[in-house]
Design a protein around this motif. Structure first.
Motif, PDB file in Angstrom:
ATOM      1  N   GLY A   1      78.474  72.889  60.155  1.00  0.00           N
ATOM      2  CA  GLY A   1      79.169  73.954  60.866  1.00  0.00           C
ATOM      3  C   GLY A   1      79.835  73.515  62.152  1.00  0.00           C
ATOM      4  O   GLY A   1      80.591  74.281  62.751  1.00  0.00           O
TER       5      GLY A   1
ATOM      6  N   ARG B   1      78.006  82.927  65.888  1.00  0.00           N
ATOM      7  CA  ARG B   1      77.145  81.836  66.349  1.00  0.00           C
ATOM      8  C   ARG B   1      77.931  80.733  67.026  1.00  0.00           C
ATOM      9  O   ARG B   1      77.537  80.214  68.069  1.00  0.00           O
ATOM     10  CB  ARG B   1      76.357  81.266  65.172  1.00  0.00           C
ATOM     11  CG  ARG B   1      75.154  82.097  64.808  1.00  0.00           C
ATOM     12  CD  ARG B   1      74.434  81.548  63.604  1.00  0.00           C
ATOM     13  NE  ARG B   1      73.414  82.496  63.159  1.00  0.00           N
ATOM     14  CZ  ARG B   1      72.929  82.547  61.931  1.00  0.00           C
ATOM     15  NH1 ARG B   1      73.362  81.694  61.029  1.00  0.00           N
ATOM     16  NH2 ARG B   1      72.003  83.443  61.615  1.00  0.00           N
ATOM     17  N   LEU B   2      79.045  80.338  66.436  1.00  0.00           N
ATOM     18  CA  LEU B   2      79.819  79.240  67.006  1.00  0.00           C
ATOM     19  C   LEU B   2      80.398  79.628  68.358  1.00  0.00           C
ATOM     20  O   LEU B   2      80.419  78.813  69.296  1.00  0.00           O
ATOM     21  CB  LEU B   2      80.931  78.829  66.049  1.00  0.00           C
ATOM     22  CG  LEU B   2      81.520  77.431  66.260  1.00  0.00           C
ATOM     23  CD1 LEU B   2      80.433  76.373  66.177  1.00  0.00           C
ATOM     24  CD2 LEU B   2      82.608  77.162  65.240  1.00  0.00           C
TER      25      LEU B   2
ATOM     26  N   TYR C   1      71.075  76.097  67.904  1.00  0.00           N
ATOM     27  CA  TYR C   1      72.080  76.495  66.924  1.00  0.00           C
ATOM     28  C   TYR C   1      71.583  76.184  65.507  1.00  0.00           C
ATOM     29  O   TYR C   1      71.727  76.997  64.593  1.00  0.00           O
ATOM     30  CB  TYR C   1      73.392  75.768  67.195  1.00  0.00           C
ATOM     31  CG  TYR C   1      74.450  76.001  66.143  1.00  0.00           C
ATOM     32  CD1 TYR C   1      75.222  77.158  66.146  1.00  0.00           C
ATOM     33  CD2 TYR C   1      74.665  75.067  65.133  1.00  0.00           C
ATOM     34  CE1 TYR C   1      76.187  77.374  65.175  1.00  0.00           C
ATOM     35  CE2 TYR C   1      75.624  75.274  64.155  1.00  0.00           C
ATOM     36  CZ  TYR C   1      76.377  76.428  64.179  1.00  0.00           C
ATOM     37  OH  TYR C   1      77.331  76.641  63.211  1.00  0.00           O
ATOM     38  N   HIS C   2      71.006  75.004  65.330  1.00  0.00           N
ATOM     39  CA  HIS C   2      70.447  74.646  64.027  1.00  0.00           C
ATOM     40  C   HIS C   2      69.362  75.629  63.614  1.00  0.00           C
ATOM     41  O   HIS C   2      69.297  76.047  62.458  1.00  0.00           O
ATOM     42  CB  HIS C   2      69.866  73.229  64.078  1.00  0.00           C
ATOM     43  CG  HIS C   2      70.891  72.142  64.029  1.00  0.00           C
ATOM     44  ND1 HIS C   2      71.155  71.400  62.894  1.00  0.00           N
ATOM     45  CD2 HIS C   2      71.720  71.665  64.980  1.00  0.00           C
ATOM     46  CE1 HIS C   2      72.101  70.506  63.151  1.00  0.00           C
ATOM     47  NE2 HIS C   2      72.457  70.648  64.417  1.00  0.00           N
TER      48      HIS C   2
ATOM     49  N   GLU D   1      75.287  86.397  63.089  1.00  0.00           N
ATOM     50  CA  GLU D   1      75.690  85.263  62.252  1.00  0.00           C
ATOM     51  C   GLU D   1      77.165  84.932  62.396  1.00  0.00           C
ATOM     52  O   GLU D   1      77.560  83.766  62.423  1.00  0.00           O
ATOM     53  CB  GLU D   1      75.357  85.582  60.793  1.00  0.00           C
ATOM     54  CG  GLU D   1      75.676  84.446  59.838  1.00  0.00           C
ATOM     55  CD  GLU D   1      75.240  84.758  58.418  1.00  0.00           C
ATOM     56  OE1 GLU D   1      75.571  83.968  57.528  1.00  0.00           O
ATOM     57  OE2 GLU D   1      74.563  85.796  58.207  1.00  0.00           O
ATOM     58  N   ASN D   2      78.011  85.932  62.515  1.00  0.00           N
ATOM     59  CA  ASN D   2      79.455  85.698  62.558  1.00  0.00           C
ATOM     60  C   ASN D   2      79.920  85.139  63.906  1.00  0.00           C
ATOM     61  O   ASN D   2      81.053  84.659  64.007  1.00  0.00           O
ATOM     62  CB  ASN D   2      80.209  86.997  62.256  1.00  0.00           C
ATOM     63  CG  ASN D   2      79.952  87.498  60.848  1.00  0.00           C
ATOM     64  OD1 ASN D   2      79.707  86.706  59.936  1.00  0.00           O
ATOM     65  ND2 ASN D   2      79.988  88.814  60.661  1.00  0.00           N
TER      66      ASN D   2
ATOM     67  N   ALA E   1      76.159  68.377  62.253  1.00  0.00           N
ATOM     68  CA  ALA E   1      75.903  69.547  61.394  1.00  0.00           C
ATOM     69  C   ALA E   1      77.202  70.001  60.730  1.00  0.00           C
ATOM     70  O   ALA E   1      78.280  69.926  61.341  1.00  0.00           O
ATOM     71  CB  ALA E   1      75.317  70.686  62.222  1.00  0.00           C
TER      72      ALA E   1
ATOM     73  N   GLU F   1      70.686  78.817  62.359  1.00  0.00           N
ATOM     74  CA  GLU F   1      71.265  78.639  61.029  1.00  0.00           C
ATOM     75  C   GLU F   1      70.189  78.518  59.952  1.00  0.00           C
ATOM     76  O   GLU F   1      70.505  78.409  58.767  1.00  0.00           O
ATOM     77  CB  GLU F   1      72.139  77.379  61.019  1.00  0.00           C
ATOM     78  CG  GLU F   1      73.456  77.520  61.769  1.00  0.00           C
ATOM     79  CD  GLU F   1      74.495  78.250  60.953  1.00  0.00           C
ATOM     80  OE1 GLU F   1      74.717  77.873  59.787  1.00  0.00           O
ATOM     81  OE2 GLU F   1      75.068  79.231  61.466  1.00  0.00           O
TER      82      GLU F   1
ATOM     83  N   MET G   1      71.895  84.405  68.586  1.00  0.00           N
ATOM     84  CA  MET G   1      72.453  83.715  67.428  1.00  0.00           C
ATOM     85  C   MET G   1      71.710  84.076  66.154  1.00  0.00           C
ATOM     86  O   MET G   1      72.288  84.051  65.067  1.00  0.00           O
ATOM     87  CB  MET G   1      72.448  82.200  67.652  1.00  0.00           C
ATOM     88  CG  MET G   1      73.492  81.730  68.653  1.00  0.00           C
ATOM     89  SD  MET G   1      73.710  79.926  68.727  1.00  0.00           S
ATOM     90  CE  MET G   1      72.153  79.419  69.450  1.00  0.00           C
ATOM     91  N   SER G   2      70.407  84.399  66.263  1.00  0.00           N
ATOM     92  CA  SER G   2      69.645  84.800  65.085  1.00  0.00           C
ATOM     93  C   SER G   2      70.120  86.148  64.548  1.00  0.00           C
ATOM     94  O   SER G   2      70.027  86.419  63.356  1.00  0.00           O
ATOM     95  CB  SER G   2      68.148  84.893  65.433  1.00  0.00           C
ATOM     96  OG  SER G   2      67.653  83.639  65.824  1.00  0.00           O
TER      97      SER G   2
ATOM     98  N   ASP H   1      68.099  75.986  59.847  1.00  0.00           N
ATOM     99  CA  ASP H   1      67.873  74.555  59.629  1.00  0.00           C
ATOM    100  C   ASP H   1      66.905  74.034  60.678  1.00  0.00           C
ATOM    101  O   ASP H   1      67.288  73.801  61.822  1.00  0.00           O
ATOM    102  CB  ASP H   1      69.202  73.800  59.708  1.00  0.00           C
ATOM    103  CG  ASP H   1      69.028  72.288  59.635  1.00  0.00           C
ATOM    104  OD1 ASP H   1      67.995  71.840  59.079  1.00  0.00           O
ATOM    105  OD2 ASP H   1      69.914  71.555  60.137  1.00  0.00           O
TER     106      ASP H   1
END
Length: 470
Positions: free
Chosen positions: A409, A286-287, A352-353, A283-284, A407, A356, A279-280, A358
């Motif tokens: 997203g 991640r979900l 996931y955070h 970016e496109n 969150a 992102e 996920m790092s 966060d």
């Protein structure tokens, strides 16, 4: 994703099995009583730090900093922080060793004077395992940034193996001091096996000039994660404190139940490490990766929870057939198993955070859940005994998950409600529908619990199919 997680799981599973074998040998040799309680409390601080590091405390905070530097900058930055963290861990070990009488009084106020003396002696030695633990975790950063997880995953095996071998060799003659030194030896082995890889990643002798700026930079990323991790370990400490007042052997029972529940969690920890790396860098997607991860987590954790709930009496009886005081482990293990699915979702949502950027959101969620758990722990333990520890954990876990799902997203939803309802249905069926009909024979009971777990695994895998989600 699943292939990398599977390889890491196989490597780390050996370490977890060694860790559980060491706990089993400890209880089998010393019994589930005052002596074991004292050593379990002495192990709390080193184990807490090891757990935080193994959960990705340093790697989660440092991956983005590593990726944002050129190869030349990485070498100096990595080397300088290696020296700072190494020296800092030595200083922390000395501080813990000197302050061990006060720390033991805080961690085990319900222990007798003789138990506290034994605990102080063990903690003074165990504190020196910290340098090896910290450097091993830090030196794993470049490898995880490159997508290599296996070498770092061997850390748990190296840490637990010397203690396991010593307990198997000496059995009832094993002593607290020698067992503590075995853990220190294991921590040194963890660091040494990573040293060649660290040198290849750019580790060199460097000046500490300017290290304050790099440490502050890392500290800004690390602080929110450290706050969350400390909150979790603080609750574990609070559990030990409450358990020390609930009778002899309850501290050991709580520790054993947590160790048993960690067996299925190892696959989830491996999946979380791989997903954070993916996920790092993606970016496109991640979900999409998060949805696949949640489905995979459910497929792994729910069958494990069902099997553990149903097989807890047989499992404990077979592992400790002649040990007094282990009966209290059974309801604790069943209760922890029920929380397993929720806790695994929360861990993945936090990753996931992090991906992102966060790190504050998961900390706030964790702190709110931890506060609720802390406030509920003593009253529920007073009303329900050791099971009150489980009810407090469930309440805190639910609140944490609720906050993590808020969150921005994730507002469009992840499709978790169907999985949550299916999980609840399986757990209710296991506890109220299947458990009363299980065989009284331990082997048959374990076989029936395994069959229920396999049925749950197949049904959830066929339904969710995490390997095919897009």
């Amino acid at each position: 994703m699943l292939g990398s997680a599977s390889l890491l799981t196989l490597v780390t599973l050996a370490g977890l099995v060694a860790g559980f074998a060491r706990e089993w040998l400890l209880v089998a040799n010393w019994g589930a009583g005052a002596r074991t309680d004292a050593f379990v409390i002495a192990m709390f601080l080193p184990e807490a730090i090891r757990s935080m590091l193994a959960a990705g405390l340093l790697t989660s905070s440092a991956l983005a900093l590593w990726q944002g530097r050129t190869p030349v900058q990485r070498s100096h930055w990595f080397s300088q922080l290696s020296m700072v963290l190494g020296l800092g861990s030595v200083a922390l070990a000395a501080l813990i060793s000197l302050a061990s009488p006060g720390l033991v009084h805080l961690m085990g106020p319900g222990l007798t004077a003789a138990q506290q003396a034994d605990t102080v002696g063990a903690l003074r030695i165990l504190a020196w395992s910290l340098p090896g633990l910290v450097l091993q975790a830090w030196w794993a950063v470049p490898r995880q940034a490159a997508g290599h997880f296996l070498l770092a995953g061997m850390g748990s095996l190296l840490y637990n193996l010397p203690a396991m071998l010593y307990l198997a060799w000496q059995r009832q003659q094993s002593q607290e001091a020698m067992l503590s030194w075995a853990f220190v030896g294991g921590s040194l082995a963890m660091g040494l096996i990573m040293l060649p890889s660290a040198v290849q990643s750019g580790l060199r002798p460097v000046s500490l000039r300017g290290s304050r700026a790099t440490m502050v930079e890392l500290g800004h990323k690390l602080a929110p994660l450290l706050g969350s991790a400390l909150a979790g370990q603080g609750l574990t400490l609070l559990e030990r404190i409450v358990a020390s007042y609930l009778g002899e052997g309850v501290v050991t029972a709580v520790n054993l139940a947590r160790k048993l529940i960690n067996l299925p969690l190892i696959a989830l920890q491996s999946l979380n490490q791989v997903l954070l790396s993916l996920m790092s860098r993606s970016e496109n997607e991640r979900l999409v990766l998060l949805k696949r991860g949640l489905a995979a987590v459910t497929v792994v954790s729910l069958p494990a929870a069902v099997g553990l709930m149903l097989g807890a009496p047989a499992l404990v009886g077979m592992l400790f057939p002649k040990v007094q005081g282990t009966a209290v482990v059974v309801p604790l293990l069943a209760g922890y198993a029920a929380v397993l699915v929720l806790a695994s979702w929360n861990t993945l949502l936090a990753r996931y955070h992090y991906a992102e950027g966060d790190t504050r959101g998961p900390v706030v969620a964790e702190l709110r859940g931890s506060l609720l758990q802390a406030l509920a722990l003593a009253p529920l333990a007073w009303v329900s005994g050791s099971l009150g520890i489980v009810w407090a954990l469930l309440a805190g876990t639910l609140l944490t998950g609720h906050r993590l799902l808020r969150a921005p997203g994730l507002q469009q939803g992840l499709g978790l409600w169907p999985q949550a309802l299916a999980s609840a249905a399986w757990l209710v069926l296991a506890w109220w529908g299947l458990r009363p009909w299980l065989s009284s024979d331990a082997w048959w009971q374990l076989a029936e619990a395994a069959a229920a777990g396999v049925a749950c695994l197949l049904s959830m895998a066929i339904w969710l199919r995490p390997w095919r989600l897009r």
